[in-house]
Structures are given as C-alpha cells and as structure tokens.
Design an enzyme around this catalytic site. Structure first.
Site, PDB file in Angstrom:
ATOM      1  N   PRO A  11      32.882  13.308 -24.380  1.00  0.00           N
ATOM      2  CA  PRO A  11      31.936  13.900 -25.550  1.00  0.00           C
ATOM      3  C   PRO A  11      30.643  15.102 -24.925  1.00  0.00           C
ATOM      4  CG  PRO A  11      31.150  12.213 -25.069  1.00  0.00           C
ATOM      5  CD  PRO A  11      32.578  11.951 -24.380  1.00  0.00           C
ATOM      6  N   ASN A  12      30.998  16.264 -26.034  1.00  0.00           N
ATOM      7  CA  ASN A  12      29.529  17.103 -25.613  1.00  0.00           C
ATOM      8  C   ASN A  12      29.713  18.440 -24.553  1.00  0.00           C
ATOM      9  OD1 ASN A  12      28.212  16.451 -27.634  1.00  0.00           O
ATOM     10  ND2 ASN A  12      27.985  14.356 -27.128  1.00  0.00           N
ATOM     11  N   ARG A  19      24.296  23.342 -23.884  1.00  0.00           N
ATOM     12  CA  ARG A  19      23.031  22.136 -24.164  1.00  0.00           C
ATOM     13  C   ARG A  19      22.590  21.791 -22.895  1.00  0.00           C
ATOM     14  NH1 ARG A  19      26.597  16.223 -22.053  1.00  0.00           N
ATOM     15  NH2 ARG A  19      25.223  15.066 -22.989  1.00  0.00           N
ATOM     16  N   TYR A  24      21.993  20.228 -17.052  1.00  0.00           N
ATOM     17  CA  TYR A  24      23.392  20.342 -16.855  1.00  0.00           C
ATOM     18  C   TYR A  24      23.723  21.517 -15.913  1.00  0.00           C
ATOM     19  CZ  TYR A  24      24.241  16.217 -19.629  1.00  0.00           C
ATOM     20  OH  TYR A  24      23.931  14.646 -19.877  1.00  0.00           O
ATOM     21  N   ASN A  75      35.136  12.278 -16.532  1.00  0.00           N
ATOM     22  CA  ASN A  75      33.865  13.341 -16.953  1.00  0.00           C
ATOM     23  C   ASN A  75      33.579  12.410 -18.253  1.00  0.00           C
ATOM     24  OD1 ASN A  75      31.019  13.587 -17.921  1.00  0.00           O
ATOM     25  ND2 ASN A  75      30.699  15.289 -16.366  1.00  0.00           N
ATOM     26  N   ALA A  78      28.833  10.308 -22.208  1.00  0.00           N
ATOM     27  CA  ALA A  78      28.275   9.003 -22.692  1.00  0.00           C
ATOM     28  C   ALA A  78      29.121   7.756 -22.644  1.00  0.00           C
ATOM     29  CB  ALA A  78      27.578   8.978 -24.678  1.00  0.00           C
ATOM     30  N   HIS A  81      28.918   5.340 -20.248  1.00  0.00           N
ATOM     31  CA  HIS A  81      27.805   4.254 -20.481  1.00  0.00           C
ATOM     32  C   HIS A  81      27.428   2.941 -21.897  1.00  0.00           C
ATOM     33  CE1 HIS A  81      25.847   6.745 -18.334  1.00  0.00           C
ATOM     34  NE2 HIS A  81      26.567   7.364 -19.590  1.00  0.00           N
ATOM     35  N   ASP A  88      39.184  -0.058 -19.642  1.00  0.00           N
ATOM     36  CA  ASP A  88      40.488  -0.928 -20.072  1.00  0.00           C
ATOM     37  C   ASP A  88      42.276  -0.026 -19.655  1.00  0.00           C
ATOM     38  OD1 ASP A  88      39.379  -3.010 -20.534  1.00  0.00           O
ATOM     39  OD2 ASP A  88      39.637  -3.461 -22.314  1.00  0.00           O
ATOM     40  N   GLU A  99      35.196   9.077 -10.895  1.00  0.00           N
ATOM     41  CA  GLU A  99      34.350   9.159 -11.902  1.00  0.00           C
ATOM     42  C   GLU A  99      33.283  10.645 -11.871  1.00  0.00           C
ATOM     43  OE1 GLU A  99      31.404   5.581 -12.650  1.00  0.00           O
ATOM     44  OE2 GLU A  99      30.503   6.760 -13.882  1.00  0.00           O
ATOM     45  N   HIS A 101      30.351  12.938 -12.130  1.00  0.00           N
ATOM     46  CA  HIS A 101      28.942  13.573 -13.931  1.00  0.00           C
ATOM     47  C   HIS A 101      28.608  14.363 -13.372  1.00  0.00           C
ATOM     48  CE1 HIS A 101      29.212   9.471 -15.602  1.00  0.00           C
ATOM     49  NE2 HIS A 101      29.286   9.478 -14.689  1.00  0.00           N
ATOM     50  N   LEU A 102      28.111  15.628 -14.017  1.00  0.00           N
ATOM     51  CA  LEU A 102      27.138  16.402 -13.520  1.00  0.00           C
ATOM     52  C   LEU A 102      26.048  16.566 -13.337  1.00  0.00           C
ATOM     53  CD1 LEU A 102      28.250  18.444 -16.380  1.00  0.00           C
ATOM     54  CD2 LEU A 102      28.729  19.830 -14.349  1.00  0.00           C
ATOM     55  N   SER A 103      25.266  15.747 -13.182  1.00  0.00           N
ATOM     56  CA  SER A 103      23.790  14.735 -13.714  1.00  0.00           C
ATOM     57  C   SER A 103      23.892  13.295 -12.374  1.00  0.00           C
ATOM     58  CB  SER A 103      23.063  14.605 -14.773  1.00  0.00           C
ATOM     59  OG  SER A 103      23.466  13.520 -15.414  1.00  0.00           O
ATOM     60  N   ARG A 108      18.213   8.890 -13.961  1.00  0.00           N
ATOM     61  CA  ARG A 108      17.903   9.019 -14.871  1.00  0.00           C
ATOM     62  C   ARG A 108      17.685   7.256 -15.840  1.00  0.00           C
ATOM     63  NH1 ARG A 108      22.176  12.880 -17.641  1.00  0.00           N
ATOM     64  NH2 ARG A 108      20.331  13.841 -19.011  1.00  0.00           N
ATOM     65  N   ARG A 112      22.044   4.726 -18.430  1.00  0.00           N
ATOM     66  CA  ARG A 112      22.768   5.904 -17.582  1.00  0.00           C
ATOM     67  C   ARG A 112      23.096   5.404 -16.046  1.00  0.00           C
ATOM     68  NH1 ARG A 112      22.831  10.640 -21.004  1.00  0.00           N
ATOM     69  NH2 ARG A 112      20.843  10.995 -22.019  1.00  0.00           N
TER      70      ARG A 112
HETATM   71  C1  DQA Z   1      27.477  13.206 -18.038  1.00  0.00           C
HETATM   72  C2  DQA Z   1      25.887  12.250 -17.715  1.00  0.00           C
HETATM   73  C3  DQA Z   1      26.621  11.271 -19.190  1.00  0.00           C
HETATM   74  O1  DQA Z   1      25.002  10.287 -19.376  1.00  0.00           O
HETATM   75  C4  DQA Z   1      25.914  12.068 -20.407  1.00  0.00           C
HETATM   76  O2  DQA Z   1      25.824  10.973 -21.544  1.00  0.00           O
HETATM   77  C5  DQA Z   1      27.092  13.635 -20.391  1.00  0.00           C
HETATM   78  C6  DQA Z   1      26.995  13.508 -18.580  1.00  0.00           C
HETATM   79  C7  DQA Z   1      26.857  14.560 -16.914  1.00  0.00           C
HETATM   80  O3  DQA Z   1      28.075  15.172 -16.623  1.00  0.00           O
HETATM   81  O4  DQA Z   1      25.930  14.699 -16.350  1.00  0.00           O
HETATM   82  O5  DQA Z   1      27.550  13.413 -20.920  1.00  0.00           O
HETATM   83  O6  DQA Z   1      28.531  12.674 -17.823  1.00  0.00           O
END
Ligand code: DQA
Length: 148
Positions: A11-12, A19, A24, A75, A78, A81, A88, A99, A101-103, A108, A112
C-alpha cells in the site's frame, strides 16, 4: 530454466515520488520498475513487478506465485507491521521471500520496528532507498543459485 522473481509492492507505494520524499526519496515506482528491469537483464533473470493497496490482493498474488516464480521480493509497506495474513501466506506458499523497505524501519517509530514478515522471510534489506530493489534481486539470485 530462467530464474523468475516476483517483485511485489504494498500500500501507498504507488505514490512514491510524491509521498514523503524526505523519507522515501523522489524516485517513482515506475523508475524503480525500470531499475529492476535493467538489473534483471544484467542478471539474466525474468521479473514480474506488481503493486496493490489491498491486503487480500497481495495474499492472492503470493498464492498465484506458486509454480510460476522462484522467489518473491516483498515491500509490504504498512502491512509489514500489521498483517498476520501476509505472514501466513508466505509460510503457506513455501517460496523464498526477501523483505524489502526503502527506509530503515529499525531507525523509525517503534511500531515500524516490528515486522510480521521478518520471521518468515529469508532476509531483510532496508534503508537503501530505491537501490535496495536491485540489491534484493542480487541476494535472491545468490540464494536461488546456492540452493540448487
Ligand atoms: C516502507 C516502510 C513502512 O513502514 C511504510 O509503512 C511504508 C514503506 C518502506 O519501504 O520504507 O509504506 O515499507
């Protein structure tokens, strides 16, 4: 047979570029897809690149990856978390998942720093921005070649 990797975004992440660029970066998801395509060519692998804002759709895409892809780079945004369903699904499909993540989620907010994906992933890459995607591809190829 050519290695095939699914790169799945939650998502997002469709809003990357606009964003919270201070968190990011300014790279869009289309830029990241192009980066991944270029690295796939160099590595001699096939990739599929997808994004959804919906938890169930991500679960469906993980199920559909069985027998089609050799590994998944995820990725989960959210849902990382919050989602027992994604955890599952990963356990159920028995495909190696990295797994991503950009950040740096560990630097953080406290919420997270917990990941439902981490215990069922083969590893985690975070904190390198868009560069994490090709890094994860290298790691997946290394894992898959070692495993054979
Ligand atoms: C994220 C980190 C997550 O905590 C956040 O909700 C995101 C982006 C990252 O790529 O850093 O949507 O997955």
């Amino acid at each position: 047979m050519t290695v095939s990797v699914l790169i799945l975004n939650g998502p997002n992440l469709n809003l990357l570029g606009t964003r919270q660029p201070e968190v990011y970066g300014s790279t869009t998801l289309a830029d990241i897809e192009a980066l991944c395509e270029a690295r796939a060519k160099k590595l001699g692998i096939d990739i599929a690149f997808a994004q959804s804002n919906h938890e169930g759709a991500l679960v469906d895409m993980l199920h559909a990856a069985r027998g089609v892809h050799d590994g998944v780079i995820l990725n989960a945004g959210a849902y990382t978390h919050t989602s027992v369903a994604l955890m599952d699904a990963i356990s159920s499909v028995m495909l190696p998942v990295i797994e991503l993540h950009l950040s740096n989620i560990h630097a953080r907010e406290a919420f997270r720093q917990h990941s439902y994906i981490a215990p069922v992933a083969i590893g985690q890459i975070c904190g390198f921005g868009a560069a994490g995607y090709p890094l994860a591809m290298e790691a997946m190829v290394s894992h898959l070649t070692k495993a054979q």
